[in-house]
Scaffold this active site. Sequence first.
Site, PDB file in Angstrom:
ATOM      1  N   GLY A   1      10.310  31.234  26.027  1.00 51.23           N
ATOM      2  CA  GLY A   1      10.491  32.284  25.028  1.00 51.23           C
ATOM      3  C   GLY A   1      10.230  33.695  25.499  1.00 51.23           C
TER       4      GLY A   1
ATOM      5  N   CYS B   1      15.984  35.631  24.837  1.00 48.44           N
ATOM      6  CA  CYS B   1      15.541  34.346  24.300  1.00 48.44           C
ATOM      7  C   CYS B   1      14.859  34.534  22.942  1.00 48.44           C
ATOM      8  CB  CYS B   1      14.575  33.673  25.275  1.00 48.44           C
ATOM      9  SG  CYS B   1      14.070  32.029  24.759  1.00 48.44           S
TER      10      CYS B   1
ATOM     11  N   ARG C   1      21.577  21.992  26.721  1.00 44.39           N
ATOM     12  CA  ARG C   1      20.343  22.454  27.335  1.00 44.39           C
ATOM     13  C   ARG C   1      19.172  22.370  26.347  1.00 44.39           C
ATOM     14  NH1 ARG C   1      18.063  27.839  28.099  1.00 44.39           N
ATOM     15  NH2 ARG C   1      17.105  28.046  30.152  1.00 44.39           N
TER      16      ARG C   1
ATOM     17  N   ASP D   1      17.502  22.566  34.077  1.00 37.13           N
ATOM     18  CA  ASP D   1      17.514  23.801  33.306  1.00 37.13           C
ATOM     19  C   ASP D   1      17.356  23.476  31.833  1.00 37.13           C
ATOM     20  OD1 ASP D   1      17.891  26.537  32.718  1.00 37.13           O
ATOM     21  OD2 ASP D   1      20.001  26.151  32.277  1.00 37.13           O
TER      22      ASP D   1
ATOM     23  N   GLY E   1      21.261  29.873  25.464  1.00 34.25           N
ATOM     24  CA  GLY E   1      21.100  29.261  24.147  1.00 34.25           C
ATOM     25  C   GLY E   1      21.827  30.015  23.055  1.00 34.25           C
TER      26      GLY E   1
END
Length: 501
Positions: free
Chosen positions: A315, A320, A419, A263, A410
Amino acid sequence: MAYFFEEPSHTFDEYLLIPGYTGPDCIPANVNLQTPVVRYNKKKGEKCPLTMNIPMTSAVMQAVSDDKLAVALAKEGGISFIYGSQTIENQAAMVARVKAYKAGFVTSDTNIRPEQTLEELMNAINVTGHSTVAVTENGEANGKLVGIITERDFRIGHCDMQEKVSKYMIPLEKLVMGKEGISLEEANDLIWENKVNQLPVVDSNGNLLYMVFRKDAASHEEHPLELLDKKKRYIVGAGINTRDYMERVPALLKAGVDVMTLDSSEGFTEWQKRALHDIHEKWPEAKIGAGNVVDAEGFNFLADAGADFIKIGIGGGSICITREQKGIGRGQATATIEVAKARDAYYEKTGIYIPLCSDGGIVYDHHVTLALAMGADFVMLGRYFARFDESPTNKLIVNGNYVKEYWGEGSNRARNWQRYDLGGKKGMAFEEGVDSYVPYAGSLHDNVNLTISKVIHAMCNCGVTNIPDLQKNAKITLVSAASLREGGAHDVIVKNTVKAN
């Protein structure tokens, strides 16, 4: 000089499918959505060792994929990848709970001794969530059966919790039991004939082997596409990283995981290559996906490194912000098309078919069909599943509307920097995801069935009844901004938007 792609990259929203001839046999009842999950030698006639019954997986995210959602999605025929941004022990425990949830023949993990107290019984029930407990002489899973006890056999608040289990259990002589070697169908027949909720199966010495539950038989009737392994346990996946994989992978395999995926926001890296090599060398039967990539070069790198499936997309997820933060990414439709072409060329060259997962960029249900038509074998969804009852996040009321929390791996909330971190200085990490809400949408079962229905009907309009034929025969067109507007309701006043005086 830098390399420039001449064409702009496109999203799924910029394409439409063109209808094909719909023959008399091209009806929803004949559509088969089974799809491969891991690599296999297709030219040699091998069968894929792991397939799904619907082309949908849930994202490796704290806000999406835990054991509860994994069970719910497996019931519908898909796979959930339980998030890896947690301790190895906790992730392995989630996998184990999915594998134990339903097996047809269930090995009990909450057995108790007859001399133990009701308080000890409730403590065990609270830990496992299993309300039916086998009572064995030694309290072990395969001990000599002496009874069964459930939460319905005593009243909390009215009984002394220090009393013995033996006082309230259904004793052995009153139990309906199956003998070793009984088939699942025979066990279910005994359950219905005797109007009981569970059937213990014992060996010739009276030792408990398994439990069979009425609810499991009923569940299969309600979920005919449920995804089960050879032992009739639900299929489940898990996410791993490129740092602690040598400790995490064996724990997940021991827990029963069926497939894993590396991942990362970007998979065209030496670290993923090393991880794939190390894992396959140590555990050759382990199935490991990799990614994410957005072009042919990235695909070929991971294919040669041994990836069992490859994820596409950088993205494009709704939470994201990688493209904003780093200027890295590509439109999801263009990425899927190019990687699929590379996959097909790799198959022609080697005979090995590597399934593709389109990860991110799915906004509307018809985007799933477009992703499949463009060459993906299945899609991975985060926001979509985060909206449901079964996702692990809180349901709240915000501005008068029900919502569920949803954050990226994130994001600062996830704190999942491993990650993304490429080995920079401490304190230099930054967010690549946001913390947000998504509109609450109800149960996974109802929503997935609606989405799959739309995919099936779109495939019929394209004149196909399976995903390989869709990939081969679909006709796809780019659309203009004007035709996008034309595609929705326009030049009318939609009734449900008019407020009464």
